[in-house]
Scaffold this motif. Structure first.
Motif, PDB file in Angstrom:
ATOM      1  N   LYS A  12       0.843  -1.197   0.000  1.00 48.60           N
ATOM      2  CA  LYS A  12       0.000   0.000   0.000  1.00 48.60           C
ATOM      3  C   LYS A  12       0.877   1.245   0.000  1.00 48.60           C
ATOM      4  CE  LYS A  12      -4.021  -2.152   0.825  1.00 48.60           C
ATOM      5  NZ  LYS A  12      -4.149  -3.137  -0.195  1.00 48.60           N
ATOM      6  N   THR A  13       0.550   2.184  -0.880  1.00 45.68           N
ATOM      7  CA  THR A  13       1.253   3.463  -0.941  1.00 45.68           C
ATOM      8  C   THR A  13       0.219   4.575  -0.903  1.00 45.68           C
ATOM      9  OG1 THR A  13       1.181   3.735  -3.348  1.00 45.68           O
ATOM     10  CG2 THR A  13       2.996   2.410  -2.444  1.00 45.68           C
ATOM     11  N   ALA A  14       0.677   5.810  -0.867  1.00 48.72           N
ATOM     12  CA  ALA A  14      -0.245   6.954  -0.878  1.00 48.72           C
ATOM     13  C   ALA A  14      -1.034   7.019  -2.181  1.00 48.72           C
ATOM     14  CB  ALA A  14       0.543   8.240  -0.667  1.00 48.72           C
ATOM     15  N   TYR A  15      -0.529   6.363  -3.224  1.00 48.13           N
ATOM     16  CA  TYR A  15      -1.161   6.424  -4.539  1.00 48.13           C
ATOM     17  C   TYR A  15      -1.928   5.157  -4.875  1.00 48.13           C
ATOM     18  CZ  TYR A  15       2.117  10.244  -4.746  1.00 48.13           C
ATOM     19  OH  TYR A  15       2.821  11.381  -4.462  1.00 48.13           O
ATOM     20  N   GLY A  16      -2.054   4.250  -3.942  1.00 46.50           N
ATOM     21  CA  GLY A  16      -2.767   3.001  -4.193  1.00 46.50           C
ATOM     22  C   GLY A  16      -1.874   1.812  -3.893  1.00 46.50           C
ATOM     23  N   CYS A  17      -2.229   0.703  -4.503  1.00 44.66           N
ATOM     24  CA  CYS A  17      -1.511  -0.547  -4.260  1.00 44.66           C
ATOM     25  C   CYS A  17      -0.446  -0.751  -5.344  1.00 44.66           C
ATOM     26  CB  CYS A  17      -2.505  -1.698  -4.265  1.00 44.66           C
ATOM     27  SG  CYS A  17      -1.764  -3.276  -3.879  1.00 44.66           S
ATOM     28  N   LEU A  18       0.790  -0.953  -4.928  1.00 47.33           N
ATOM     29  CA  LEU A  18       1.893  -1.196  -5.859  1.00 47.33           C
ATOM     30  C   LEU A  18       2.272  -2.676  -5.759  1.00 47.33           C
ATOM     31  CD1 LEU A  18       3.990  -0.036  -7.839  1.00 47.33           C
ATOM     32  CD2 LEU A  18       5.441   0.433  -5.867  1.00 47.33           C
ATOM     33  N   SER A  19       1.946  -3.433  -6.800  1.00 45.90           N
ATOM     34  CA  SER A  19       2.191  -4.878  -6.744  1.00 45.90           C
ATOM     35  C   SER A  19       3.343  -5.331  -7.630  1.00 45.90           C
ATOM     36  CB  SER A  19       0.919  -5.637  -7.117  1.00 45.90           C
ATOM     37  OG  SER A  19       0.494  -5.273  -8.409  1.00 45.90           O
ATOM     38  N   SER A  20       3.785  -4.470  -8.540  1.00 47.24           N
ATOM     39  CA  SER A  20       4.889  -4.890  -9.403  1.00 47.24           C
ATOM     40  C   SER A  20       5.651  -3.691  -9.944  1.00 47.24           C
ATOM     41  CB  SER A  20       4.365  -5.735 -10.569  1.00 47.24           C
ATOM     42  OG  SER A  20       3.514  -4.956 -11.388  1.00 47.24           O
ATOM     43  N   LEU A  21       6.913  -3.954 -10.269  1.00 44.89           N
ATOM     44  CA  LEU A  21       7.759  -3.001 -10.981  1.00 44.89           C
ATOM     45  C   LEU A  21       8.220  -3.720 -12.234  1.00 44.89           C
ATOM     46  CD1 LEU A  21       9.978  -1.751  -8.015  1.00 44.89           C
ATOM     47  CD2 LEU A  21       8.083  -0.524  -9.075  1.00 44.89           C
ATOM     48  N   ALA A  22       8.087  -3.098 -13.358  1.00 41.86           N
ATOM     49  CA  ALA A  22       8.472  -3.760 -14.608  1.00 41.86           C
ATOM     50  C   ALA A  22       9.288  -2.811 -15.466  1.00 41.86           C
ATOM     51  CB  ALA A  22       7.233  -4.216 -15.361  1.00 41.86           C
ATOM     52  N   PHE A  23      10.373  -3.330 -16.002  1.00 40.93           N
ATOM     53  CA  PHE A  23      11.223  -2.576 -16.919  1.00 40.93           C
ATOM     54  C   PHE A  23      11.786  -3.568 -17.927  1.00 40.93           C
ATOM     55  CE2 PHE A  23      15.269  -0.749 -18.292  1.00 40.93           C
ATOM     56  CZ  PHE A  23      14.837   0.496 -18.722  1.00 40.93           C
ATOM     57  N   ALA A  24      11.442  -3.374 -19.206  1.00 41.99           N
ATOM     58  CA  ALA A  24      11.865  -4.288 -20.274  1.00 41.99           C
ATOM     59  C   ALA A  24      11.443  -5.711 -19.896  1.00 41.99           C
ATOM     60  CB  ALA A  24      13.354  -4.165 -20.544  1.00 41.99           C
ATOM     61  N   ASP A  25      12.397  -6.617 -19.751  1.00 42.55           N
ATOM     62  CA  ASP A  25      12.036  -7.997 -19.424  1.00 42.55           C
ATOM     63  C   ASP A  25      12.225  -8.318 -17.942  1.00 42.55           C
ATOM     64  OD1 ASP A  25      14.768  -7.911 -19.411  1.00 42.55           O
ATOM     65  OD2 ASP A  25      15.044  -9.822 -20.446  1.00 42.55           O
ATOM     66  N   ASP A  26      12.431  -7.282 -17.118  1.00 42.74           N
ATOM     67  CA  ASP A  26      12.555  -7.470 -15.670  1.00 42.74           C
ATOM     68  C   ASP A  26      11.223  -7.176 -14.997  1.00 42.74           C
ATOM     69  OD1 ASP A  26      15.240  -8.105 -15.745  1.00 42.74           O
ATOM     70  OD2 ASP A  26      15.892  -6.040 -15.458  1.00 42.74           O
ATOM     71  N   ILE A  27      10.812  -8.051 -14.093  1.00 45.47           N
ATOM     72  CA  ILE A  27       9.589  -7.842 -13.326  1.00 45.47           C
ATOM     73  C   ILE A  27       9.906  -8.081 -11.861  1.00 45.47           C
ATOM     74  CG2 ILE A  27       7.242  -8.655 -12.857  1.00 45.47           C
ATOM     75  CD1 ILE A  27       7.082  -9.543 -15.782  1.00 45.47           C
ATOM     76  N   GLY A  28       9.509  -7.148 -11.025  1.00 45.47           N
ATOM     77  CA  GLY A  28       9.641  -7.313  -9.580  1.00 45.47           C
ATOM     78  C   GLY A  28       8.261  -7.340  -8.968  1.00 45.47           C
ATOM     79  N   LEU A  29       7.919  -8.414  -8.266  1.00 48.20           N
ATOM     80  CA  LEU A  29       6.636  -8.508  -7.571  1.00 48.20           C
ATOM     81  C   LEU A  29       6.826  -8.047  -6.132  1.00 48.20           C
ATOM     82  CD1 LEU A  29       5.330 -11.973  -8.837  1.00 48.20           C
ATOM     83  CD2 LEU A  29       4.766  -9.698  -9.699  1.00 48.20           C
ATOM     84  N   LEU A  30       5.903  -7.242  -5.625  1.00 45.61           N
ATOM     85  CA  LEU A  30       5.997  -6.687  -4.275  1.00 45.61           C
ATOM     86  C   LEU A  30       4.796  -7.145  -3.459  1.00 45.61           C
ATOM     87  CD1 LEU A  30       6.754  -3.031  -5.379  1.00 45.61           C
ATOM     88  CD2 LEU A  30       8.413  -4.774  -4.790  1.00 45.61           C
ATOM     89  N   SER A  31       5.075  -7.586  -2.246  1.00 42.62           N
ATOM     90  CA  SER A  31       3.986  -8.031  -1.388  1.00 42.62           C
ATOM     91  C   SER A  31       4.390  -7.924   0.070  1.00 42.62           C
ATOM     92  CB  SER A  31       3.618  -9.476  -1.710  1.00 42.62           C
ATOM     93  OG  SER A  31       2.599  -9.921  -0.854  1.00 42.62           O
ATOM     94  N   ARG A  32       3.399  -7.801   0.939  1.00 44.03           N
ATOM     95  CA  ARG A  32       3.656  -7.745   2.375  1.00 44.03           C
ATOM     96  C   ARG A  32       3.634  -9.125   3.017  1.00 44.03           C
ATOM     97  NH1 ARG A  32       4.388  -3.242   4.873  1.00 44.03           N
ATOM     98  NH2 ARG A  32       3.719  -1.277   4.020  1.00 44.03           N
ATOM     99  N   SER A  33       3.139 -10.136   2.301  1.00 46.42           N
ATOM    100  CA  SER A  33       3.105 -11.484   2.881  1.00 46.42           C
ATOM    101  C   SER A  33       3.571 -12.514   1.861  1.00 46.42           C
ATOM    102  CB  SER A  33       1.698 -11.831   3.363  1.00 46.42           C
ATOM    103  OG  SER A  33       0.860 -12.136   2.275  1.00 46.42           O
ATOM    104  N   VAL A  34       4.090 -13.609   2.359  1.00 47.85           N
ATOM    105  CA  VAL A  34       4.581 -14.669   1.484  1.00 47.85           C
ATOM    106  C   VAL A  34       3.420 -15.348   0.763  1.00 47.85           C
ATOM    107  CG1 VAL A  34       5.844 -16.858   1.425  1.00 47.85           C
ATOM    108  CG2 VAL A  34       6.626 -15.009   2.893  1.00 47.85           C
ATOM    109  N   ASP A  35       2.295 -15.532   1.450  1.00 47.31           N
ATOM    110  CA  ASP A  35       1.127 -16.155   0.820  1.00 47.31           C
ATOM    111  C   ASP A  35       0.641 -15.333  -0.370  1.00 47.31           C
ATOM    112  OD1 ASP A  35       1.163 -18.216   2.670  1.00 47.31           O
ATOM    113  OD2 ASP A  35      -0.301 -17.257   3.999  1.00 47.31           O
ATOM    114  N   SER A  36       0.570 -14.041  -0.187  1.00 48.96           N
ATOM    115  CA  SER A  36       0.160 -13.144  -1.265  1.00 48.96           C
ATOM    116  C   SER A  36       1.158 -13.195  -2.416  1.00 48.96           C
ATOM    117  CB  SER A  36       0.039 -11.719  -0.723  1.00 48.96           C
ATOM    118  OG  SER A  36      -0.162 -10.809  -1.761  1.00 48.96           O
ATOM    119  N   LEU A  37       2.447 -13.194  -2.085  1.00 44.07           N
ATOM    120  CA  LEU A  37       3.481 -13.260  -3.113  1.00 44.07           C
ATOM    121  C   LEU A  37       3.391 -14.571  -3.892  1.00 44.07           C
ATOM    122  CD1 LEU A  37       5.867 -11.768  -4.378  1.00 44.07           C
ATOM    123  CD2 LEU A  37       7.348 -12.889  -2.715  1.00 44.07           C
TER     124      LEU A  37
END
Length: 199
Positions: A12-37
């Motif tokens: 959770k951020t001030a702008y909503g929910c941030l669940s991933s970062l993506a650049f070209a062929d790189d993807i980063g998944l973000l989560s507060r729990s392992v189950d969610s991840l």
């Protein structure tokens, strides 16, 4: 396209929910729990397979990194074929080290910024280049190198903020060739007429 099917269970951020970062062929998944991840990773893998893509499970290609004090560091993420995602303590993303220890990355940033500043020593020591131009060059060529990726640091931590300010002030003194002035410049005087903005 494959991220559209990944559930938005991120941070959770001030702008909503941030669940991933993506650049070209790189993807980063973000989560507060392992189950969610795990749910997000499974959904990503399924949506990738649906369009003929495969997640590379090799070390250095797909890794799990847990950041924070309250994180279960024994948890694992498993792909659809049962392989366990490798674990890491730090990760280099777009030239910045991501880890629990911001000081490790900061030391590298300071070294790179000093290298940039020293390459321009002929400009800094040239009396024909006025102070305003030196400030502009600093804010264009040195400050961005120094502060690149510092948005990830715990800036509410007073020690972190002071460290960033101190380093930027020392670098700016060097770039303004502070030794040429009869009295050492006060920190406020460093930025007079400058558009350099720091945190």
């Amino acid at each position: 396209y494959v991220l559209r099917l990944v559930p938005s269970e991120g941070v959770k951020t001030a702008y909503g929910c941030l669940s991933s970062l993506a650049f070209a062929d790189d993807i980063g998944l973000l989560s507060r729990s392992v189950d969610s991840l795990q749910r997000m990773f499974t959904a990503l893998e399924k949506s990738a397979l649906a369009v003929g893509l495969r997640i590379n499970m090799d070390k250095g290609k797909t890794e799990l990194m847990c950041v924070g004090e309250s994180v279960d560091r024994t948890a694992v993420i498993i792909n659809l074929s049962g392989a366990v995602v490798c674990r890491t303590d730090s990760y280099k993303y777009l030239g910045a080290m991501i880890s629990d220890n911001w000081r490790h990355d900061w030391k590298k940033r300071v070294g790179i910024a000093w290298s940039m500043a020293k390459r321009l020593r002929n400009v800094w020591s040239n009396p024909l280049v006025d102070v305003t131009m030196k400030r502009r060059l600093f804010s264009t060529l040195v400050a961005p190198v120094l502060t690149y990726s510092s948005f990830r640091y715990p800036l509410m931590n007073i020690t972190c903020a002071e460290t960033i300010h101190r380093s930027s002030n020392v670098l700016l003194r060097y770039c303004l060739d502070d030794s040429r002035y009869p009295h050492s410049l006060h920190t406020e005087d460093l930025y007079v007429g400058s558009t350099v903005l720091f945190l």
